[in-house]
Design an enzyme around this catalytic site. Sequence first.
Site, PDB file in Angstrom:
ATOM      1  N   SER A   1     -16.394  34.762 -35.463  1.00  0.00           N
ATOM      2  CA  SER A   1     -16.548  33.402 -34.931  1.00  0.00           C
ATOM      3  C   SER A   1     -16.061  32.382 -35.962  1.00  0.00           C
ATOM      4  O   SER A   1     -15.246  31.493 -35.663  1.00  0.00           O
ATOM      5  CB  SER A   1     -18.029  33.177 -34.595  1.00  0.00           C
ATOM      6  OG  SER A   1     -18.318  31.820 -34.443  1.00  0.00           O
TER       7      SER A   1
ATOM      8  N   LYS B   1     -12.004  30.149 -36.024  1.00  0.00           N
ATOM      9  CA  LYS B   1     -11.814  28.699 -36.071  1.00  0.00           C
ATOM     10  C   LYS B   1     -11.081  28.288 -37.340  1.00  0.00           C
ATOM     11  O   LYS B   1     -10.195  27.440 -37.321  1.00  0.00           O
ATOM     12  CB  LYS B   1     -13.167  27.994 -35.987  1.00  0.00           C
ATOM     13  CG  LYS B   1     -13.774  28.126 -34.602  1.00  0.00           C
ATOM     14  CD  LYS B   1     -15.186  27.610 -34.526  1.00  0.00           C
ATOM     15  CE  LYS B   1     -16.149  28.531 -35.198  1.00  0.00           C
ATOM     16  NZ  LYS B   1     -17.544  28.403 -34.812  1.00  0.00           N
TER      17      LYS B   1
HETATM   18  N1  URA Z   1     -21.173  29.503 -37.442  1.00  0.00           N
HETATM   19  C1  URA Z   1     -20.197  29.829 -36.571  1.00  0.00           C
HETATM   20  O1  URA Z   1     -19.232  29.100 -36.420  1.00  0.00           O
HETATM   21  N2  URA Z   1     -20.329  30.969 -35.878  1.00  0.00           N
HETATM   22  C2  URA Z   1     -21.370  31.814 -36.004  1.00  0.00           C
HETATM   23  O2  URA Z   1     -21.409  32.839 -35.372  1.00  0.00           O
HETATM   24  C3  URA Z   1     -22.367  31.452 -36.916  1.00  0.00           C
HETATM   25  C4  URA Z   1     -22.260  30.289 -37.621  1.00  0.00           C
END
Ligand code: URA
Length: 437
Positions: free
Chosen positions: A183, A187
């Site tokens: 995750s 990003k």
């Molecule tokens: N921050 C994120 O962007 N994703 C997660 O899974 C946990 C914290």
Amino acid sequence: MRAYDLIRKKRDGFPLSAEELQYLVWGATTGGVADEQLSAFLMAVFFRGMDKTELPAWLNAMLHSGQVLDLSGIPGRKVDKHSTGGVGDKISLPLAPLVAVCGVKVPMVSGRGLGHTGGTLDKLESIPGFTVDLSIARFAELVNRLGVCLIGQTAEIAPADRKLFALRDATATVESIPLIASSILSKKLAEGIDALVLDVKVGRGAFMKSLDDARVLARTMVDLCKSVGRGCVALLTDMDAPLGSAVGNAVEVRESIEILRGGGPPDVRELTLRLGVEMLIAGEAPGVGHDPLLARMRLETALADGGALERFAQLIEAQGGDPRVCDDPQRLPQPKLVREVRVDRSGVLTALDAEQVGLAAVELGAGRARKEDVVDPAAGLLVLKRVGDEVRTGDVLAELHARTESRLDAGEARLRGAATFGEAPLPRKPLVLERIA
Ligand code: URA
């Protein structure tokens, strides 16, 4: 392909192929797979994990579920920093312009505060006029011209994660190391960076409460990032007590400006420098090579000669904010009400639970209990005693800032619950616990 079959395969402990993982990410992005099936798959991953071939394939699919910026036309290496979230963690504010002025490009896409942890975007938005909603073209232009830009996540970046994170939040599947690692990286890597420096927080105010868990998360993220061809290094850092003195938004901008002036709390300065050293090395900063001592000297000079503060002022102006806050922090939002919290015994402050201090800031209005809550930029607190300090009855432990007496009452109650006093100081933990490369 049927989602049902893939859920069953993962449930029974068999690895999925890249195509199968891609199908599920496609389903999350387009709505082609039902929420209940995605949720069941996430729960299966929670229990079964992902192996060394699945995880890079899953990350690649998540990363390419949306826009991946191409900053290759901008000269120089691009490096970002990510913190897993803490209390009083304003490091990105001084660090980004500091590293940029030392010659490394910092394209930074940041997040908002949620729960007891603060968010860089909320802090920046407490600067009058500052906007984090810039077009990708403007973002790239500022990274090229100033070496730094700080924006919020756009709807186009990693949309699969947006969907999956919401489902994880609702299904108790957030605390899964492969899901957290993919995750965060989906990003961050969409920013078009060459390398990432991770600040993995450990302790009472952190996501990862134990060093063992933090170590596994850091190792997973470093290996995963490298497996997709980007540089990565992680520092495991202490988050038992808040970082620095200020917890909130405008108060943290003010403390960041103190750091950029060469002052500020020693722990905030030290962590800024330690992460800065890693970024300069990962970014192959001119004249630094791979020498941490040279990197540190370069950073210390930029703090001492005003170069880093000037770059912060230029960044603020370019993003629509009032750069005069750098010389006159009184221009930042000021609290309506201020209350001093005094210690009611003598002894030693032996602990200050970062999570409870973060929740005190939320009670004061500085944070969000729910995503849609609006933060009060002037709310927050200044912790005036450090863990290990001797205290006497009547000493001021903290100064609270809020809009109403009832918020001050709630914040004070939380803060008092965060502090533990004893007769003798406990041994101090180091700020940087480990480095994982
Ligand atoms: N921050 C994120 O962007 N994703 C997660 O899974 C946990 C914290």
